[in-house]
Design an enzyme around this catalytic site. Structure first.
Site, mmCIF file in Angstrom:
data_model
loop_
_atom_site.group_PDB
_atom_site.id
_atom_site.type_symbol
_atom_site.label_atom_id
_atom_site.label_comp_id
_atom_site.label_asym_id
_atom_site.label_seq_id
_atom_site.Cartn_x
_atom_site.Cartn_y
_atom_site.Cartn_z
ATOM 1 C CB ILE A 126 -7.161 -11.725 -43.415
ATOM 2 C CG1 ILE A 126 -6.901 -10.475 -42.569
ATOM 3 C CG2 ILE A 126 -7.190 -11.405 -44.885
ATOM 4 C CD1 ILE A 126 -5.472 -9.981 -42.648
ATOM 5 C CG ASP A 127 -8.798 -9.884 -38.708
ATOM 6 O OD1 ASP A 127 -7.664 -9.912 -39.220
ATOM 7 O OD2 ASP A 127 -9.419 -8.824 -38.479
HETATM 8 O O1 F6P Z 1 -9.629 -6.800 -40.221
HETATM 9 C C1 F6P Z 1 -8.600 -7.008 -41.122
HETATM 10 C C2 F6P Z 1 -7.372 -6.239 -40.709
HETATM 11 O O2 F6P Z 1 -6.369 -6.502 -41.661
HETATM 12 C C3 F6P Z 1 -6.884 -6.475 -39.290
HETATM 13 O O3 F6P Z 1 -6.172 -7.674 -39.153
HETATM 14 C C4 F6P Z 1 -6.080 -5.229 -39.050
HETATM 15 O O4 F6P Z 1 -6.005 -4.908 -37.675
HETATM 16 C C5 F6P Z 1 -6.846 -4.185 -39.783
HETATM 17 O O5 F6P Z 1 -7.624 -4.844 -40.757
HETATM 18 C C6 F6P Z 1 -5.981 -3.161 -40.458
HETATM 19 O O6 F6P Z 1 -6.795 -2.207 -41.002
HETATM 20 P P1 F6P Z 1 -6.360 -1.086 -42.032
HETATM 21 O O7 F6P Z 1 -6.685 -1.607 -43.394
HETATM 22 O O8 F6P Z 1 -7.243 0.058 -41.678
HETATM 23 O O9 F6P Z 1 -4.908 -0.808 -41.860
#
Ligand code: F6P
Length: 342
Positions: A126-127
């Site tokens: 999504i980033d």
């Molecule tokens: O890389 C996708 C993402 O949603 C980032 O935007 C966010 O920092 C991270 O993953 C969150 O990760 P987790 O699923 O470990 O909370």
């Protein structure tokens, strides 16, 4: 029948099921049998998989999450991880492995390829921070969700004459913040690529108030940091790839805005809502194009490469090219967004 594996790793992302469906459907046309590897690289370490046929992927195109489950497992953290992957590859008699992931998962895919195994990559996150591809699938959905939230926050901010800070995801880049901020008409957008200058933020809000607008929407990316300060984290615990959990800049910023600019301020942290639920039509199509193209790459024997969107075409590029550096927000786009600040 040749067997191909499909594996997704890292955070889930709308469109993963669309990719899985596309690989299975195109694979069946090319006489491949598809094995769905469960829980990311953990599944290949443990030989945890299921055979995917047309029935298993029926009705999943529009569904969020992933039918395979996912994890942030890094097989190379174990001394014998590489060997286990190699052994399981041959035990499962895999002709090739399609790996769907962001920089961490695809980084592992490249190492696995360097062990001599036939691997093809598909970019997801999504980033939207993966280099070599104009877009990753999942990004459009996250932007749409964040935009809808900003639209909704506008009406409540306006009713109360408040500043509302919206914290969005994006890790080290501000793609979601910039695009959702642009689409939602944010008054200030703050991204990791540009350290936050608090005086400037207050000035922009004050300028808006001076022209009769008594509410403001500030979009901040989770990875953005105030000039001279550290990134705000919710936890210092690191994942298997060394990432800390980001979050909290929205609160810090709201406190600063309230005390420095004297505007009543509230915070909304969108969090995992941005990753949940079904993909947009755009992401369904992009994920499907990537899936079909990647399966054709397997058929052509194009290994160590990744399907990438270049303009309106899907092309194959070396995995190493996508992993060279993180793709940060295009300064031209951000400059354009700044036209609407304040
Ligand atoms: O890389 C996708 C993402 O949603 C980032 O935007 C966010 O920092 C991270 O993953 C969150 O990760 P987790 O699923 O470990 O909370």
């Amino acid at each position: 029948m040749k067997k191909i594996g499909i594996l997704n790793g890292g955070g889930d992302c709308p469109g993963l099921n669309a990719v899985i469906r596309a690989v299975v459907r195109r694979g069946a046309q090319l006489s491949f049998q598809t094995l769905g590897i469960k829980w990311g690289w953990a599944g290949l370490l443990e030989r945890d998989y299921e055979v995917l046929d047309l029935k298993s992927v029926s009705g999943i195109l529009h569904r969020g999450g992933t039918i395979l489950g996912t994890s942030r497992t890094n097989p190379f953290k174990d001394k014998d991880g590489g060997k286990r992957i190699k052994d399981n590859f041959s035990t499962l008699a895999l002709h090739a492995l399609v790996v769907v992931g962001g920089e961490d998962t695809l980084g592992v895919a490249l190492k696995v390829h360097e062990l001599g195994l036939p691997v093809v990559g598909i970019p997801k996150t999504i980033d939207n921070d993966l280099a070599g591809t104009d877009l990753t699938f999942g990004f459009d959905t996250a932007v749409s969700i964040a935009t809808e939230a900003i639209d909704r926050l506008h009406t409540t901010a306006e009713s109360h004459n408040r500043v509302i800070v919206v914290e969005v995801m994006g890790r080290g880049t501000g793609w979601i913040a910039t695009f959702a901020g642009l689409a939602g008409g944010a008054d200030v957008i703050l991204i990791p690529e540009k350290p936050i200058k608090l005086d400037q933020v207050c000035e922009l809000i004050a300028r808006r108030h001076a022209r009769g607008k008594d509410f403001s929407i500030v979009v901040v990316a989770e990875g953005a940091k105030i000039e001279g300060q550290e990134t705000v984290k919710t936890s210092k615990r690191k994942d298997a790839f060394g990432h800390e959990q980001l979050g909290g800049i929205g609160q810090t910023l709201a406190r600063e805005i309230e005390s420095r600019c004297d505007f009543e301020t509230r915070v909304t942290v969108l969090g995992h809502v941005q990753r949940g639920g079904g993909p947009t039509a755009f992401d369904r199509i992009l994920a499907t194009r990537f899936g079909v193209f990647a399966t054709d790459m397997v058929d052509r024997g194009e290994f160590g490469k990744m399907a990438a969107l270049r303009g309106n075409q899907i092309e194959s590029i070396p995995l190493a090219e996508a992993l060279q550096a993180c793709k940060t927000v295009d300064p031209e786009i951000f400059k354009m967004a700044e036209v609407f600040f304040g």
